[in-house]
Scaffold this motif. Structure first.
Motif, PDB file in Angstrom:
ATOM      1  N   GLN A  47     116.483  51.173 129.807  1.00  0.00           N
ATOM      2  CA  GLN A  47     115.579  50.418 130.674  1.00  0.00           C
ATOM      3  C   GLN A  47     114.866  51.344 131.656  1.00  0.00           C
ATOM      4  OE1 GLN A  47     118.661  47.554 131.999  1.00  0.00           O
ATOM      5  NE2 GLN A  47     117.224  45.964 131.350  1.00  0.00           N
ATOM      6  N   GLN A  48     115.617  52.231 132.274  1.00  0.00           N
ATOM      7  CA  GLN A  48     115.072  53.081 133.334  1.00  0.00           C
ATOM      8  C   GLN A  48     114.132  54.157 132.815  1.00  0.00           C
ATOM      9  OE1 GLN A  48     118.005  54.253 136.186  1.00  0.00           O
ATOM     10  NE2 GLN A  48     116.834  56.000 136.896  1.00  0.00           N
ATOM     11  N   TYR A  49     114.478  54.807 131.713  1.00  0.00           N
ATOM     12  CA  TYR A  49     113.700  55.958 131.240  1.00  0.00           C
ATOM     13  C   TYR A  49     112.738  55.641 130.092  1.00  0.00           C
ATOM     14  CZ  TYR A  49     116.591  58.669 134.318  1.00  0.00           C
ATOM     15  OH  TYR A  49     117.206  59.156 135.450  1.00  0.00           O
ATOM     16  N   ALA A  80     108.410  64.021 125.336  1.00  0.00           N
ATOM     17  CA  ALA A  80     109.727  63.886 124.721  1.00  0.00           C
ATOM     18  C   ALA A  80     110.730  64.843 125.364  1.00  0.00           C
ATOM     19  CB  ALA A  80     109.641  64.134 123.218  1.00  0.00           C
ATOM     20  N   ALA A  81     110.330  66.091 125.569  1.00  0.00           N
ATOM     21  CA  ALA A  81     111.226  67.074 126.177  1.00  0.00           C
ATOM     22  C   ALA A  81     111.603  66.673 127.596  1.00  0.00           C
ATOM     23  CB  ALA A  81     110.567  68.453 126.177  1.00  0.00           C
ATOM     24  N   THR A  82     110.654  66.133 128.333  1.00  0.00           N
ATOM     25  CA  THR A  82     110.931  65.681 129.701  1.00  0.00           C
ATOM     26  C   THR A  82     111.919  64.522 129.691  1.00  0.00           C
ATOM     27  OG1 THR A  82     108.761  66.408 130.459  1.00  0.00           O
ATOM     28  CG2 THR A  82     109.885  64.753 131.803  1.00  0.00           C
ATOM     29  N   LYS A  83     111.733  63.577 128.788  1.00  0.00           N
ATOM     30  CA  LYS A  83     112.646  62.427 128.698  1.00  0.00           C
ATOM     31  C   LYS A  83     114.061  62.892 128.357  1.00  0.00           C
ATOM     32  CE  LYS A  83     109.551  58.785 128.493  1.00  0.00           C
ATOM     33  NZ  LYS A  83     109.556  57.900 129.637  1.00  0.00           N
ATOM     34  N   VAL A  84     114.185  63.820 127.408  1.00  0.00           N
ATOM     35  CA  VAL A  84     115.498  64.345 127.032  1.00  0.00           C
ATOM     36  C   VAL A  84     116.170  64.987 128.251  1.00  0.00           C
ATOM     37  CG1 VAL A  84     116.677  66.133 125.666  1.00  0.00           C
ATOM     38  CG2 VAL A  84     114.970  64.652 124.586  1.00  0.00           C
ATOM     39  N   GLU A  85     115.416  65.783 128.976  1.00  0.00           N
ATOM     40  CA  GLU A  85     115.951  66.455 130.157  1.00  0.00           C
ATOM     41  C   GLU A  85     116.373  65.449 131.231  1.00  0.00           C
ATOM     42  OE1 GLU A  85     114.112  69.434 133.454  1.00  0.00           O
ATOM     43  OE2 GLU A  85     113.657  69.911 131.357  1.00  0.00           O
ATOM     44  N   GLN A  86     115.536  64.447 131.489  1.00  0.00           N
ATOM     45  CA  GLN A  86     115.843  63.445 132.508  1.00  0.00           C
ATOM     46  C   GLN A  86     117.091  62.643 132.146  1.00  0.00           C
ATOM     47  OE1 GLN A  86     112.099  61.314 132.457  1.00  0.00           O
ATOM     48  NE2 GLN A  86     111.404  62.324 134.334  1.00  0.00           N
ATOM     49  N   VAL A  87     117.196  62.203 130.905  1.00  0.00           N
ATOM     50  CA  VAL A  87     118.344  61.406 130.469  1.00  0.00           C
ATOM     51  C   VAL A  87     119.617  62.246 130.521  1.00  0.00           C
ATOM     52  CG1 VAL A  87     119.384  60.233 128.488  1.00  0.00           C
ATOM     53  CG2 VAL A  87     117.000  59.798 129.094  1.00  0.00           C
ATOM     54  N   VAL A 101     118.522  63.735 122.319  1.00  0.00           N
ATOM     55  CA  VAL A 101     117.863  64.819 121.604  1.00  0.00           C
ATOM     56  C   VAL A 101     116.483  64.372 121.142  1.00  0.00           C
ATOM     57  CG1 VAL A 101     120.060  65.826 120.811  1.00  0.00           C
ATOM     58  CG2 VAL A 101     118.869  64.166 119.386  1.00  0.00           C
ATOM     59  N   MET A 102     115.693  65.334 120.682  1.00  0.00           N
ATOM     60  CA  MET A 102     114.389  65.003 120.111  1.00  0.00           C
ATOM     61  C   MET A 102     114.262  65.684 118.761  1.00  0.00           C
ATOM     62  SD  MET A 102     111.906  67.169 122.617  1.00  0.00           S
ATOM     63  CE  MET A 102     110.714  68.095 121.693  1.00  0.00           C
ATOM     64  N   GLU A 103     113.502  65.047 117.863  1.00  0.00           N
ATOM     65  CA  GLU A 103     113.211  65.658 116.569  1.00  0.00           C
ATOM     66  C   GLU A 103     111.803  65.273 116.166  1.00  0.00           C
ATOM     67  OE1 GLU A 103     114.927  62.535 113.264  1.00  0.00           O
ATOM     68  OE2 GLU A 103     116.350  63.983 114.074  1.00  0.00           O
ATOM     69  N   GLU A 104     111.191  66.154 115.400  1.00  0.00           N
ATOM     70  CA  GLU A 104     109.805  65.897 114.999  1.00  0.00           C
ATOM     71  C   GLU A 104     109.725  64.635 114.163  1.00  0.00           C
ATOM     72  OE1 GLU A 104     105.938  68.347 113.374  1.00  0.00           O
ATOM     73  OE2 GLU A 104     107.830  69.372 113.637  1.00  0.00           O
TER      74      GLU A 104
END
Length: 105
Positions: A47-49, A80-87, A101-104
């Motif tokens: 919900q938050q991110y 995507a990288a920012t969201k991964v870092e924030q979470v 994590v993120m993937e293409e």
């Protein structure tokens, strides 16, 4: 937008070239299941991110729980990288091992 007319250079006609911008590559942001992070915390993260309502967040949380991973969203690489870092940071601050994590795509 003004259009350019072909110009003449000697006997050759030069046509203006149009630059075609490619859309950015997209990346899926995923949450991975673990045996320690509470389900309610995962719902809060979604919900938050990721701007999900409670129903959407619960659905994704259950997918993570049952299938081992769930897609939170698809974004350009920087987002995507920012969201991964924030979470990841939020989970660590709350002492949970939640993996994001993120993937293409």
């Amino acid at each position: 937008m003004a259009t350019q007319k072909p110009s003449r250079e000697g006997n050759t006609v030069l046509e203006p070239k149009r630059a075609l911008a490619k859309p950015p590559r997209l990346y899926k942001v995923l949450l991975l299941n673990d045996d320690f992070t509470p389900m309610d915390f995962v719902v809060v993260v979604l919900q938050q991110y990721f701007g999900m309502n409670r129903e959407q967040a619960t659905s994704v949380m259950l997918k993570v729980h049952r299938e081992g991973r769930g897609v939170c969203g698809v974004f350009p690489r920087d987002v995507a990288a920012t969201k991964v870092e924030q979470v990841t940071e939020f989970a660590r601050q709350n002492q949970h091992p939640l993996a994001c994590v993120m993937e293409e795509s």
